[in-house]
Scaffold this active site. Structure first.
Site, PDB file in Angstrom:
ATOM      1  N   LYS A  54       0.787  -1.223   0.000  1.00 24.21           N
ATOM      2  CA  LYS A  54       0.000   0.000   0.000  1.00 24.21           C
ATOM      3  C   LYS A  54       0.829   1.289   0.000  1.00 24.21           C
ATOM      4  O   LYS A  54       0.347   2.338  -0.456  1.00 24.21           O
ATOM      5  CB  LYS A  54      -0.952   0.003   1.194  1.00 24.21           C
ATOM      6  CG  LYS A  54      -2.126  -0.953   1.078  1.00 24.21           C
ATOM      7  CD  LYS A  54      -3.141  -0.481   0.056  1.00 24.21           C
ATOM      8  CE  LYS A  54      -4.447  -1.245   0.142  1.00 24.21           C
ATOM      9  NZ  LYS A  54      -5.461  -0.717  -0.790  1.00 24.21           N
ATOM     10  N   SER A 309       0.648  -9.997  -0.554  1.00 21.74           N
ATOM     11  CA  SER A 309       0.476  -8.543  -0.553  1.00 21.74           C
ATOM     12  C   SER A 309       0.751  -7.849   0.770  1.00 21.74           C
ATOM     13  O   SER A 309       0.952  -6.629   0.787  1.00 21.74           O
ATOM     14  CB  SER A 309      -0.931  -8.185  -1.039  1.00 21.74           C
ATOM     15  OG  SER A 309      -1.918  -8.803  -0.236  1.00 21.74           O
TER      16      SER A 309
END
Length: 325
Positions: A54, A309
């Protein structure tokens, strides 16, 4: 609809992020290769700044704002990983950040956001509208940093795809498929643009938690659909109500398909990541590995890349999941 980002936007994002992000490696496990019958290359964004991918999109978004816009501060909503990416980026630019976070978000993620200097505003993810929560801050002139449905965010996440294809080329392999965790679709859409530019024949698979498979069902319907209420999942990082407008427009063109995985399959994937890759991966970050056992992706004698992720999971939750039968 805002114009979706293209490959030039992703290259521009990579230039802005140069020297700031970790170029996460490609790693593999001979045991997992043997189990799945192909060569599986893992891209561990668990090792990224703030512990997930992110940061890439958040920093690129803040970079795209004017100095005047940044000076008024930024506001975001997130269950944790985007929150940390925005807080870290805002700290690097020396501007104020306010993050609306679900009250039931993991304590570790809330604590990390505060440590990075951002103000946390709690809300009820089941009752409160996120835009209503952040509206007072927007009215004060603060800039919104969306979690996924924004060209600059998508382009930042797409830098993973640039790295992935460059690293695969250095290994002398062609990727038959790339498998990616999916919440609102920012990660899958950004990576897909970069991968398809370099290798149009590579299949792109999105993976979602069971009952939160809005992208899978939207692809089948040919239009964006929302998740049905009343369900829960251990994959807190990727529980979104529906795909983004921009992300779905990209994903409907580039995705081969989407797969829904159970919490049980995700927990097993977390154990496999620990045992064979020596990595702590949070539930939402591990769904792409879980999808390899679904039977929906051809793996035999293929070379497949899997994105892990994020790795932001507190010890208690991780131990509970790892110890579950």
């Amino acid at each position: 609809m805002t114009t979706p980002p293209g490959i030039a936007d992703i290259h521009a994002a990579a230039a802005r992020l140069s020297g700031l992000t970790v170029e996460t490696p490609l790693i593999e496990s001979q045991e997992l290769n043997r189990r799945f019958g192909g060569r599986i290359l893992f891209k561990p964004e668990t090792l990224q700044r703030t512990g997930s991918f992110k940061f890439r999109g958040a920093y690129n978004k803040l970079s795209s704002l004017s100095e005047a816009e940044r000076s008024r501060g930024v506001v975001a909503f997130s269950s944790g990983n985007h929150a940390q990416g925005v807080a870290a980026s805002a700290a690097m630019f020396g501007v104020k950040a306010v993050i609306a976070m679900p009250a039931d978000a993991p304590d570790m993620k809330i604590a990390n956001v505060r440590k990075l200097g951002a103000e946390v505003v709690p809300f009820d993810r089941f009752k409160d509208d996120r835009m209503t929560v952040v509206r007072p801050y927007l009215d004060k002139g603060m800039a919104l940093v969306p979690p996924f449905d924004d060209p600059a965010i998508i382009a930042g996440q797409g830098t993973i795809g640039l790295e992935l294809m460059r690293q695969a080329k250095a290994l002398g392999v062609s990727l038959d498929a790339v498998v990616i965790p999916c919440g609102g679709g920012g990660l899958t859409s950004g990576i897909s643009v970069a991968v398809k530019d370099a290798s149009p024949g590579t299949a792109i698979w999105a993976v979602e938690p069971e009952h939160f498979d809005d992208t899978r069902r939207s692809l089948a319907a040919g239009a964006r659909v929302s998740n049905e209420p009343g369900h829960s999942s251990i994959c807190d990082a990727i529980l979104t109500a529906e795909p983004g407008v921009i992300t779905f427009e990209i994903n409907r063109r580039n995705l081969t398909g989407a797969i829904a995985v159970s919490d049980q399959a995700t927990a097993q994937a977390m154990r496999d990541a620990m045992a064979h890759l020596k990595l702590v991966v949070e539930p939402g970050g591990c769904v792409a590995l879980a999808a390899l056992s679904s039977g929906e992706i051809e793996l035999s004698a293929r070379c497949v890349a899997v994105v892990l992720s994020g790795g932001n999971v507190d010890f208690g939750t991780y131990a509970e999941i790892m110890g579950a039968a």
